[in-house]
Design a protein around this motif. Structure first.
Motif, PDB file in Angstrom:
ATOM      1  N   SER A 488       1.949  -5.103   8.228  1.00 43.38           N
ATOM      2  CA  SER A 488       1.101  -5.795   7.253  1.00 43.38           C
ATOM      3  C   SER A 488       1.123  -5.007   5.954  1.00 43.38           C
ATOM      4  CB  SER A 488      -0.336  -5.946   7.774  1.00 43.38           C
ATOM      5  OG  SER A 488      -0.924  -4.678   7.977  1.00 43.38           O
ATOM      6  N   ILE A 489       0.939  -5.700   4.845  1.00 41.60           N
ATOM      7  CA  ILE A 489       0.979  -5.062   3.521  1.00 41.60           C
ATOM      8  C   ILE A 489      -0.436  -4.898   2.996  1.00 41.60           C
ATOM      9  CG2 ILE A 489       1.826  -5.296   1.156  1.00 41.60           C
ATOM     10  CD1 ILE A 489       4.065  -7.087   2.254  1.00 41.60           C
ATOM     11  N   ARG A 490      -0.720  -3.702   2.507  1.00 39.08           N
ATOM     12  CA  ARG A 490      -2.016  -3.462   1.869  1.00 39.08           C
ATOM     13  C   ARG A 490      -1.819  -2.501   0.706  1.00 39.08           C
ATOM     14  NH1 ARG A 490      -4.205   1.446   3.204  1.00 39.08           N
ATOM     15  NH2 ARG A 490      -3.553   2.451   5.159  1.00 39.08           N
ATOM     16  N   GLU A 491      -2.865  -2.264  -0.035  1.00 33.97           N
ATOM     17  CA  GLU A 491      -2.816  -1.388  -1.209  1.00 33.97           C
ATOM     18  C   GLU A 491      -3.436  -0.044  -0.873  1.00 33.97           C
ATOM     19  OE1 GLU A 491      -5.282  -1.588  -5.169  1.00 33.97           O
ATOM     20  OE2 GLU A 491      -3.645  -3.067  -5.278  1.00 33.97           O
ATOM     21  N   ASP A 492      -2.731   1.042  -1.240  1.00 31.22           N
ATOM     22  CA  ASP A 492      -3.274   2.376  -1.011  1.00 31.22           C
ATOM     23  C   ASP A 492      -4.517   2.586  -1.876  1.00 31.22           C
ATOM     24  OD1 ASP A 492      -2.641   5.208   0.184  1.00 31.22           O
ATOM     25  OD2 ASP A 492      -3.171   5.536  -1.936  1.00 31.22           O
ATOM     26  N   LEU A 493      -5.624   3.037  -1.251  1.00 31.27           N
ATOM     27  CA  LEU A 493      -6.897   3.151  -1.962  1.00 31.27           C
ATOM     28  C   LEU A 493      -6.855   4.210  -3.051  1.00 31.27           C
ATOM     29  CD1 LEU A 493      -9.383   2.845   1.035  1.00 31.27           C
ATOM     30  CD2 LEU A 493      -8.732   1.090  -0.631  1.00 31.27           C
ATOM     31  N   ILE A 494      -6.019   5.220  -2.921  1.00 30.82           N
ATOM     32  CA  ILE A 494      -5.985   6.333  -3.900  1.00 30.82           C
ATOM     33  C   ILE A 494      -4.996   6.044  -5.017  1.00 30.82           C
ATOM     34  CG2 ILE A 494      -5.514   8.789  -4.217  1.00 30.82           C
ATOM     35  CD1 ILE A 494      -6.400   9.201  -1.314  1.00 30.82           C
ATOM     36  N   SER A 495      -3.733   5.779  -4.640  1.00 26.64           N
ATOM     37  CA  SER A 495      -2.686   5.588  -5.655  1.00 26.64           C
ATOM     38  C   SER A 495      -2.613   4.173  -6.187  1.00 26.64           C
ATOM     39  CB  SER A 495      -1.324   5.978  -5.073  1.00 26.64           C
ATOM     40  OG  SER A 495      -0.972   5.072  -4.034  1.00 26.64           O
ATOM     41  N   PRO A 498       1.545  -0.162  -3.181  1.00 28.24           N
ATOM     42  CA  PRO A 498       1.603  -0.908  -1.921  1.00 28.24           C
ATOM     43  C   PRO A 498       2.065  -0.024  -0.771  1.00 28.24           C
ATOM     44  CG  PRO A 498       3.466  -1.488  -3.318  1.00 28.24           C
ATOM     45  CD  PRO A 498       2.575  -0.613  -4.148  1.00 28.24           C
ATOM     46  N   VAL A 499       1.535  -0.260   0.406  1.00 25.72           N
ATOM     47  CA  VAL A 499       1.970   0.420   1.624  1.00 25.72           C
ATOM     48  C   VAL A 499       2.136  -0.624   2.712  1.00 25.72           C
ATOM     49  CG1 VAL A 499       0.875   2.630   1.080  1.00 25.72           C
ATOM     50  CG2 VAL A 499      -0.389   0.897   2.352  1.00 25.72           C
ATOM     51  N   VAL A 500       3.028  -0.318   3.647  1.00 27.25           N
ATOM     52  CA  VAL A 500       3.220  -1.176   4.809  1.00 27.25           C
ATOM     53  C   VAL A 500       2.679  -0.435   6.020  1.00 27.25           C
ATOM     54  CG1 VAL A 500       4.878  -2.427   6.241  1.00 27.25           C
ATOM     55  CG2 VAL A 500       5.270  -2.223   3.785  1.00 27.25           C
ATOM     56  N   GLU A 501       1.697  -1.044   6.666  1.00 25.42           N
ATOM     57  CA  GLU A 501       1.034  -0.426   7.808  1.00 25.42           C
ATOM     58  C   GLU A 501       1.487  -1.119   9.085  1.00 25.42           C
ATOM     59  OE1 GLU A 501      -3.502   0.906   8.966  1.00 25.42           O
ATOM     60  OE2 GLU A 501      -3.187  -1.055   8.036  1.00 25.42           O
ATOM     61  N   PHE A 502       1.722  -0.334  10.122  1.00 25.75           N
ATOM     62  CA  PHE A 502       2.154  -0.859  11.407  1.00 25.75           C
ATOM     63  C   PHE A 502       1.061  -0.592  12.431  1.00 25.75           C
ATOM     64  CE2 PHE A 502       5.897   0.158   8.950  1.00 25.75           C
ATOM     65  CZ  PHE A 502       6.705  -0.957   9.116  1.00 25.75           C
ATOM     66  N   GLN A 508      -2.768   2.682  14.889  1.00 24.99           N
ATOM     67  CA  GLN A 508      -1.735   2.704  13.861  1.00 24.99           C
ATOM     68  C   GLN A 508      -0.513   3.428  14.397  1.00 24.99           C
ATOM     69  OE1 GLN A 508      -1.514   5.357  10.203  1.00 24.99           O
ATOM     70  NE2 GLN A 508      -2.288   3.464   9.254  1.00 24.99           N
ATOM     71  N   THR A 509       0.638   2.762  14.307  1.00 31.79           N
ATOM     72  CA  THR A 509       1.876   3.381  14.800  1.00 31.79           C
ATOM     73  C   THR A 509       2.758   3.884  13.665  1.00 31.79           C
ATOM     74  OG1 THR A 509       3.001   1.230  14.833  1.00 31.79           O
ATOM     75  CG2 THR A 509       1.878   1.921  16.854  1.00 31.79           C
ATOM     76  N   GLY A 510       2.436   3.525  12.436  1.00 31.75           N
ATOM     77  CA  GLY A 510       3.249   3.978  11.318  1.00 31.75           C
ATOM     78  C   GLY A 510       2.676   3.536   9.986  1.00 31.75           C
ATOM     79  N   LEU A 511       3.081   4.237   8.921  1.00 35.50           N
ATOM     80  CA  LEU A 511       2.615   3.893   7.574  1.00 35.50           C
ATOM     81  C   LEU A 511       3.707   4.283   6.590  1.00 35.50           C
ATOM     82  CD1 LEU A 511       0.049   2.840   6.064  1.00 35.50           C
ATOM     83  CD2 LEU A 511      -0.454   5.240   5.582  1.00 35.50           C
ATOM     84  N   ALA A 520       7.809  -3.736  -0.317  1.00 36.20           N
ATOM     85  CA  ALA A 520       6.860  -3.943   0.783  1.00 36.20           C
ATOM     86  C   ALA A 520       7.187  -5.241   1.527  1.00 36.20           C
ATOM     87  CB  ALA A 520       5.435  -3.974   0.242  1.00 36.20           C
ATOM     88  N   GLN A 521       7.469  -6.302   0.766  1.00 32.75           N
ATOM     89  CA  GLN A 521       7.816  -7.579   1.389  1.00 32.75           C
ATOM     90  C   GLN A 521       9.113  -7.475   2.183  1.00 32.75           C
ATOM     91  OE1 GLN A 521       7.950 -10.180  -1.984  1.00 32.75           O
ATOM     92  NE2 GLN A 521       5.759  -9.979  -2.414  1.00 32.75           N
TER      93      GLN A 521
END
Length: 591
Positions: A488-495, A498-502, A508-511, A520-521
């Motif tokens: 799934s795609i979300r936005e990093d809260l600090i930077s 975009p990040v892709v989270e697994f 969570q298995t990966g980021l 990201a897409q």
């Protein structure tokens, strides 16, 4: 939602028909669909002819909507639409050119369609006295064809004498008819036709047969009982119009609309064709053309996985065919002559005998003998080509070279269509045999069939993301896709990047942090399609977008093809899902 909205806007911006690698879109006015449905209603209800504007000649309202074949606009090949766009005004629904009537529905064929056994009985017993003792009728009456000995009843197990004047040949199926003309000798059943009242039949052989039928409650069947009234006995099947030709309800690899020169009756598996007042028998020649073959597959109903097609009365009435009501005499003569040549031979299948028997011969170890079978099919016959040329002349194509080009395209499509149909039928045969041997095929076995078919039909759909969609000139960023987890795609809260989270469940298995939304897409697209481990993604935004669009389109086409192939083999949704998983695994490994 963005993708859906974009596709919707793309459709709405279209001002004409579109055909590309992603979709085929046809713009059909609602008024056109409405008018077709109203016209069909008039045909089916027999409410009179239409004028050029589609209104009833007698005036009045435009009528009510009856129905239509909207699926034609989705299923039909581009060739059909090209021809209809060019020649559509020269076509009419068959129901406007002829009356289509279902053949006789008896309510109990075993009693109304007996089998003539007279010849066998005459050959079996030559002595007149013994013959009459055995069959209850003088041998002379049977020999002189005044009485027939027929098999009737359950399993055709009873032998009865019936006066010949009440019996005539009945066309039961076009499987009995080899050519383009129906002959009495083609028929292996008789039909009982008698309009006389019971009192008038007293003392006849038929009277005894009717009494026997009543003892077996034949007359109480719903269809038969509904037929009886104060002016008509339950056994009276007379009064049915005799068609000029027969249209078969069920069809497969042959196409024949045979002439009924002997004025025979047919059962409800065949439809009587009765040309209208302004329509000559030339319509039968047109109905035997290859253009009619193309039309029937757009308006008929495929049945099962074995290449069968059914055309109901409403389908045949709707089917567009070239209008022969004002055909010039010279062209009518060409049509009739070409059809008369066709009548001199048997109808052939639209696939060669060698192709039709290929599977059986190979399985029985007779592959070498295939070469002895004919490699010709109906589309290779000169007389058929002459008939099709005449039909195109009827449509206004005067130049022979142009007609040759059009027929080449039509024949290529029909050959491909019947070949695909045969392949589908062969897969169904394999599945049936597998089921008989040891139950249903496993998901892995079905997946192997789908993969093999995909490799044969569309090998380009087996391309892989890397290296087939990437070039050596590109710069890449490498990212790891974990072995498990949904992307799934979300936005990093600090930077804010975009990040892709697994995630697998709540774990969570990966980021993976990426540079752009496009990356990201792309990463999510690869993960969703089974890619795991280290993957390369184009570094330059424009190149990333190009690869993303190309690969998205490729995946869509591949998945559509896989879904279609699975649908030909599997009807259960759960099993189809398992088969799809195995197929995608094979595709990713390309083996």
């Amino acid at each position: 939602m963005q993708a859906a909205n974009k596709l919707r806007d793309e459709f709405l911006d279209c001002t004409g028909d579109v055909s590309n690698a992603r979709y085929r879109l046809r713009l059909i006015a609602q008024k056109h669909l409405w008018d077709e449905g109203v016209r069909l209603g008039r045909i089916m209800r027999g409410n009179g002819e239409l004028d050029e504007d589609g209104e009833e000649n007698s005036g009045g309202s435009s009528g009510s909507y009856f129905g239509g074949k909207w699926g034609v606009y989705v299923r039909a090949p581009d060739l059909w639409f090209e021809w209809m766009k060019r020649f559509g005004k020269k076509f009419s629904s068959l129901g406007e050119l002829a009356t289509i009537r279902r053949g006789i529905t008896t309510g109990n064929d075993k009693y109304f369609f007996p089998i003539d056994n007279s010849k066998e009985c005459l050959n079996r017993i030559s002595d007149p006295g013994q013959f009459e003792d055995e069959y209850g009728v003088p041998r002379k009456l049977v020999r002189e064809n005044k009485v027939k000995l027929v098999l009737a009843g359950e399993e055709r197990g009873q032998l009865w004498p019936i006066e010949s004047k009440y019996l005539e040949p009945e066309v039961h199926s076009l499987m009995e008819v080899k050519g383009y003309v129906v002959r009495p000798e083609d028929c292996n059943r008789m039909i009982l036709l008698c309009a006389e009242r019971k009192a008038a039949l007293k003392g006849s052989y038929l009277s005894k047969y009717i009494q026997w039928c009543e003892r077996h409650n034949v007359h109480k069947g719903s269809t038969i009982a509904a037929r009886a009234n104060k002016n008509r006995e339950w056994y009276d099947l007379t009064g049915h119009p005799r068609g000029v030709a027969f249209w078969p309800k069920s069809q497969q690899y042959k196409h024949a609309v045979p002439l009924n020169l002997a004025q025979l009756q047919a059962n409800c598996n065949l439809y009587d064709i009765l040309p209208g007042e302004k329509t000559s028998e030339t319509i039968v020649a047109v109905l035997n053309s290859s253009l009619a073959v193309l039309a029937k597959f757009q308006y008929g109903r495929p049945v099962g996985n074995e290449g069968n097609l059914k055309t109901e009365i409403v389908d045949v009435n709707m089917m567009p065919v070239p209008d022969v009501r004002s055909v010039p005499k010279a062209i009518a003569d060409k049509l009739n002559h070409a059809f008369s040549e066709l009548q001199k031979r048997d109808a052939m299948q639209f696939l060669p005998e060698r192709r039709m028997r290929e599977m059986a011969f190979e399985r029985s170890g007779k592959k070498a003998e295939l070469k002895t079978l004919s490699g010709l099919c109906e589309l290779d016959m000169p007389d058929r080509k002459a008939l099709d040329h005449a039909v195109l002349e009827l449509l206004g194509v005067s130049r022979k070279s142009e007609r040759e080009k059009m027929l080449s395209e039509l024949y290529a499509y029909l050959k491909s269509f019947f070949e695909i149909t045969r392949q589908k039928e062969e897969r169904a045969i394999v599945n049936k045999n597998t089921s008989r041997r040891r139950g249903a095929a496993s998901p892995q076995e079905l997946a192997q069939q789908v993969f093999d078919e995909l490799r044969n039909r569309a090998p380009l759909l087996l391309r892989r993301y890397d290296p087939d969609f990437l070039t050596h000139e590109m710069l890449f960023d490498a990212h790891e896709v974990p072995a498990e987890g949904e992307a799934s795609i979300r936005e990093d809260l600090i930077s804010g990047s975009p990040v892709v989270e697994f995630m697998k469940g709540r774990r969570q298995t990966g980021l993976s942090a990426v540079r752009t939304n496009c990356q990201a897409q792309m990463l999510k697209l690869l993960a969703d399609n089974g890619m795991r481990g280290i993957v390369r993604i184009a570094h330059v935004e424009e190149e990333c977008q190009m690869v993303r669009d190309q690969y998205t389109n490729f995946v869509w086409q591949r998945d559509q093809m896989i879904a279609s192939l699975i649908g030909e083999l599997v009807s259960d949704d759960d099993l189809a899902g398992k088969v799809r998983e195995f197929v995608l695994s094979m595709v990713l490994q390309n083996r």
